[in-house]
Structure formats: C-alpha cells, structure tokens
Enzyme design. Sequence first.
Site: not given
Ligand code: NAI
Length: 324
Positions: A16-17, A187, A129, A92, A11-12, A162, A159, A105
């Site tokens: 978050i990446g 989480h 993550v 989701r 998800g680079a 926070r 968490d 997933n």
């Molecule tokens: P985002 O939508 O900006 O980026 C996700 C990226 O993952 C996209 O560039 C997408 O193309 C890529 N992706 C999707 N499927 C993939 C695969 N099979 N292989 C490689 N890359 C793939 O989302 P964001 O904001 O970066 O968040 C990412 C995840 O982190 C979400 O699931 C979010 O819910 C989760 N998250 C978890 C937290 C935690 O505390 N555990 C906190 C914040 C977010």
Amino acid sequence: AQTPVKVTVTGAAGQIGYALLFRIASGQLLGADVPVKLSLLEIPQAVKAAAGTAMELDDCAFPLLSGIEVTDDANKAFDGTSVALLVGARPRTAGMERGDLLQANGGIFGPQGKAINDNAADDIRVLVVGNPANTNALIAQQHAPDVPAERFTAMTRLDHNRALSQLAAKLQVPVSEVRKMTIWGNHSATQYPDLFHAEVGGKIAAEQVDDAWLRDTFIPTVAKRGAAIIEARGASSAASAANAAIDHVYDWVNGTEWTSAAIPSDGSYGVPEGLISSFPVASRDGKWEIIQGLEIDAFSRERIDASVRELEEERAAVRELGLI
Ligand code: NAI
C-alpha cells in the site's frame, strides 16, 4: 509560499505504501497547491527498501514534494507531523488466534500512539489502515491522551467505494450518480453496506434492486471483496486501498457532504460511545460529523448491531490484554 505539511506513512515499504506515496507527493492527498514533506516509518529490516522508494520519489521531481525522510524511529517520524497514515501492521498468519493478533498489533499501535502524542503537530489527523483497523485506531488513540480523541480514525472508505462500484454496475449508472452510500460498523466481514439510505436518481437504492440481490449478493460481495482480490491477483488490494486512504484524508481536510469513515462514536445510532465505528459522515471545517436523523429499519438494525458487537468484543479483548 505555503509551509510544507508533514505527512507520515508507516509501513512505507509495503504494497500500500508503494501505491500511496507517489499520490501524496503529487498533491492528491491535501490538494494541488499544498507542498508536502514525507516521513517514511518502517521496521529496521525494511528501512533499506523504503529508502529505495524514496529514491524513486526523488526521481519523480514532484514540484510539491519538499523533502523525504526515512526512519525506524517513531518519535522522529511523527515529529511535527500533521497527517499520520498508519498502514504498517502485523498481519494474521495461519493458526494465529485473535488474542495473538491484537497483542502483536498492540505492540505497534500503542507505541505509535504515544509517539504521536509526544511529537505530532497540534493539527494532527490520524488514519489507521493497518488491520484490524478500527481497534488499532482505538489502541493508538488511548495512548495519545493529549490529542483530541476525534483525530483518530480508521478506514472504511475502500468498503464504501466498493459498494458504490457494485451498486452502479448493478443499476448500470455511472458511480457519480450514486449518493448517500454508507458503511456501518467494523472494517471486517461483519460490516454493513447500507442501501436503504443510498440514492440513485434521487430514489432509494434498495427500492431499485431486488431483496435477494441486496442480501445475498451485494452485502457479501462488498464485505468479502478483499478476499476475492487476493484470490484473483495473488496479492491483497493495494492500489485501491491507497486510493481510499487518499479519499478519506482529502475529504476530511477539504470537506464533503456524505461519505463513510470509522470515527469515535458519540453514542449516535446506539453505537456505544468511544468505539471507532464506521458511520455516514460529513466533513465541515476540517471535522467529521456523524449524519444524524436517519431511520434505521429492523433489517439494518440487526446488521449494524452485529458489527458493533464485534467492535465491542475487540475492545473488551484489548482491555483484557492490558493494551488500552
Ligand atoms: P505489506 O505487508 O505489503 O506492508 C506492510 C508494511 O508494514 C511492511 O513493509 C512492514 O515492514 C511494515 N511494518 C510492520 N510493522 C511496522 C511498524 N511497527 N512500523 C512501521 N512499519 C511496519 O502490507 P500492505 O498490503 O501494504 O497492507 C498493510 C495493511 O493494510 C495490512 O494490515 C492490511 O490488512 C491493511 N489493509 C487495510 C485495508 C482497509 O480497507 N482498511 C485495505 C487493504 C489492506
């Protein structure tokens, strides 16, 4: 000079990446004397955007960054990798049932787990993550039978951070004065941030705040902070999530006396064995250990059990779907 350590980020090209990669390359993930090689894994449509981020990484001329690859091939991305940060996930969307979310997933974390199993370095450490993080970690783990099970972890450090911040603000102390914070369980909104073992000034935190604040403000504020950030920012938490991922891996590798991480349960505190649940943990010699011997009162027991029940339901659902 030290051989560079390969770090893979999935998800680079995502939010978050973008907040994470530069910090890894600057030495904050593993330490300021450890050179790194980055592998950026994306889906085909996002490879171009990830390559753009790689151009910016080049332009930082980080002394510790010894190479970058961008790929949509998981076998290549995890080849020889020592740290895998699994950030990319299927979010989701409106109207999506839990089963659909887990199925989507499973289609990501199953194959990535197998690619880790077949290609990663012997010292591989995995942090999931992407949500639902605990269960995605379980899926990846179950597809990697040759990797020690405890190398698969999920992130509850955001968490935890926070919770530190909310408590410190309430008691008007620096965050560095808060000790022994714990997030238990999943989480998700059912997580339990525990102030009955946390300490400020050597005294139990729960005794320094009123019960109503603890129950009706602190717990829901920590558990629902993600939604509050989306509401305020118009986008989900990214920099703080990236920061927490850095904290998790840094402490795993370099050691800590006490933090929170979702790791495979050994049955401690009544959490069924094998569930990837958040616990109070220490890290010694590069391994997480669940901190033992804490007394759990009825208030905490009820909340831990509710979150663990949700993890059990998610595990049952992914079993039912044939994902593990
Ligand atoms: P985002 O939508 O900006 O980026 C996700 C990226 O993952 C996209 O560039 C997408 O193309 C890529 N992706 C999707 N499927 C993939 C695969 N099979 N292989 C490689 N890359 C793939 O989302 P964001 O904001 O970066 O968040 C990412 C995840 O982190 C979400 O699931 C979010 O819910 C989760 N998250 C978890 C937290 C935690 O505390 N555990 C906190 C914040 C977010």
